[in-house]
Design an enzyme around this catalytic site. Structure first.
Site, PDB file in Angstrom:
ATOM      1  N   SER A  66      20.306  -6.532 -10.988  1.00 37.89           N
ATOM      2  CA  SER A  66      19.574  -7.770 -10.678  1.00 37.89           C
ATOM      3  C   SER A  66      20.465  -8.906 -10.181  1.00 37.89           C
ATOM      4  CB  SER A  66      18.755  -8.234 -11.888  1.00 37.89           C
ATOM      5  OG  SER A  66      17.821  -7.263 -12.245  1.00 37.89           O
ATOM      6  N   ASP A 104      13.131  -8.931 -14.085  1.00 38.47           N
ATOM      7  CA  ASP A 104      14.511  -9.322 -13.796  1.00 38.47           C
ATOM      8  C   ASP A 104      14.692 -10.829 -13.936  1.00 38.47           C
ATOM      9  OD1 ASP A 104      14.715  -6.666 -13.204  1.00 38.47           O
ATOM     10  OD2 ASP A 104      14.974  -6.932 -11.051  1.00 38.47           O
TER      11      ASP A 104
END
Length: 379
Positions: free
Chosen positions: A123, A169
């Site tokens: 991420s 995320d």
């Protein structure tokens, strides 16, 4: 040179502040977030750092210490979705999303530097989005909560960059707590910080970055999402989260498309794996999470079909060398796996994975411990 000094050298003034937002690794619950399901990420110590100053002239200037090229200059009133997919689209998308929501962001100078590995499924893009959103929230006094900032960041990635990701995320980057995993219900964004002190139990969670990214991943992610949504429609539910695990066989009997059946199997069973993992951690039995991870990998490999030879080898080699359990994490088709090990076995398991990769002719993986770390903050 520090981020502060680099900002001054670039823009000729001091920044008004410096912020950081972490990457994440997901313990369990994959491809469940866009199905209104459960996930359990934790923040990594690796962060995107932003030095930022406000502007009032409608100009956005962004620069990255990690990517070749000079300052990217944009007009905030002319930002358009899907115009670009390069790195600058992520902070620019946040400015666009804030302005679209009616927030008076009049421009900024931003200098970014990140230690989150790119292309590793950890991420890095969400970290860029969240650090930008937090800085602008503070500087412009927008008063947005951490979940609200995560939603802004997700909208930037979905609508501006064009990646149909769920909200996990961004929520992990914005809301995680040091020493904890984040048990998140993606339907209403309610969450609970679950103590995750592996060292106290003599355990370690390793990240195995395979250093590969297979090109079919981007379109395949969208295809899985579309298949899950088709499954929900066929079952007459708003999202697959509404299918109870005990009713999974009945649900599958109502589906005729083979790939949709597999996707539904994965999502419903992975939601159940998150619930099992929570129960084990609440009971203080982190070791028992290992087999749940391995079970999750088998589903990602066989039902969702988002693994790849490097990820499968990382899991197989780690488990053969005595790991408690392992699975791929993130969107798949490359990126990273996680491995739960006894602390005393971490070096041997890491060496076994490295040896297996060398024998298979794969690039050497990057292996490091995942230490549950603090979420986004002003430095």
């Amino acid at each position: 040179m520090s981020v502060l000094a680099e900002f001054e050298a670039l823009y000729g003034v001091e920044p008004e502040g410096i912020w950081a937002a972490p990457g994440r690794v997901n313990l369990i619950g994959e491809y469940t977030d866009f199905n209104d399901g459960f996930v359990m990420p934790l923040a990594l110590p690796h962060t995107a750092v932003a030095a930022v100053a406000r502007r009032t002239d409608g100009t956005l200037r962004v620069h990255s210490a990690d990517i070749e090229g000079g300052i990217v200059q944009l007009d905030v009133s002319a930002l358009e979705p899907l115009a670009s997919t390069d790195w600058a689209a992520y902070p620019a998308g946040v400015v666009w999303a804030l302005r679209e929501a009616g927030h008076p962001v009049t421009g900024a100078d931003i200098h970014l530097a990140s230690t989150v590995p790119t292309g590793a499924g950890l991420s890095s893009s969400a970290a860029l989005e969240v650090v930008t959103a937090l800085a602008l929230n503070d500087l412009f006094g927008l008063g947005l909560s951490r979940p609200e900032l995560a939603v802004v960041a997700q909208r930037a990635e979905n609508a501006f960059v064009g990646v149909p990701c769920g909200v996990m995320d961004q929520m992990a980057s914005a809301c995680a707590a040091e020493g904890h995993a984040l048990f998140l219900d993606t339907r209403d964004l309610s969450y609970r910080q679950v103590p995750f002190d592996l060292a106290a139990q003599g355990l370690r969670l390793l990240v195995v970055d395979t250093r590969v990214k297979h090109a079919l991943g981007d379109g395949a992610y969208a295809a899985r999402r579309a298949g899950c949504e088709a499954g929900a429609r066929a079952l007459g539910v708003r999202a697959l989260r509404e299918v109870p695990y005990v009713h999974l066989p009945d649900a599958l009997a109502r589906l005729s498309d083979e790939s949709v059946r597999r996707y539904v199997t994965h999502v419903v069973s992975d939601n159940h794996r998150v619930e099992r993992t929570i129960a084990l951690l609440d009971a203080g039995d982190a070791r028992a999470v290992g087999p749940v991870l391995t079970e999750g990998h088998a589903s990602l490999r066989d039902d969702l079909r988002v693994s790849c030879p490097e990820l499968d080898l990382a899991v197989e080699a780690a488990n053969a060398a005595g790991a408690l359990g392992a699975r791929m994490t993130g969107g798949g088709f490359g990126g990273s796996a996680i491995v739960l090990v006894e602390e005393r076995a971490a070096a041997a398991v890491s060496a076994a994975v490295e040896k297996a990769f060398a024998e298979a002719g794969f690039a050497a993986p990057r292996i490091f411990p995942a230490v549950p770390s603090e979420g986004a903050r002003r430095l």
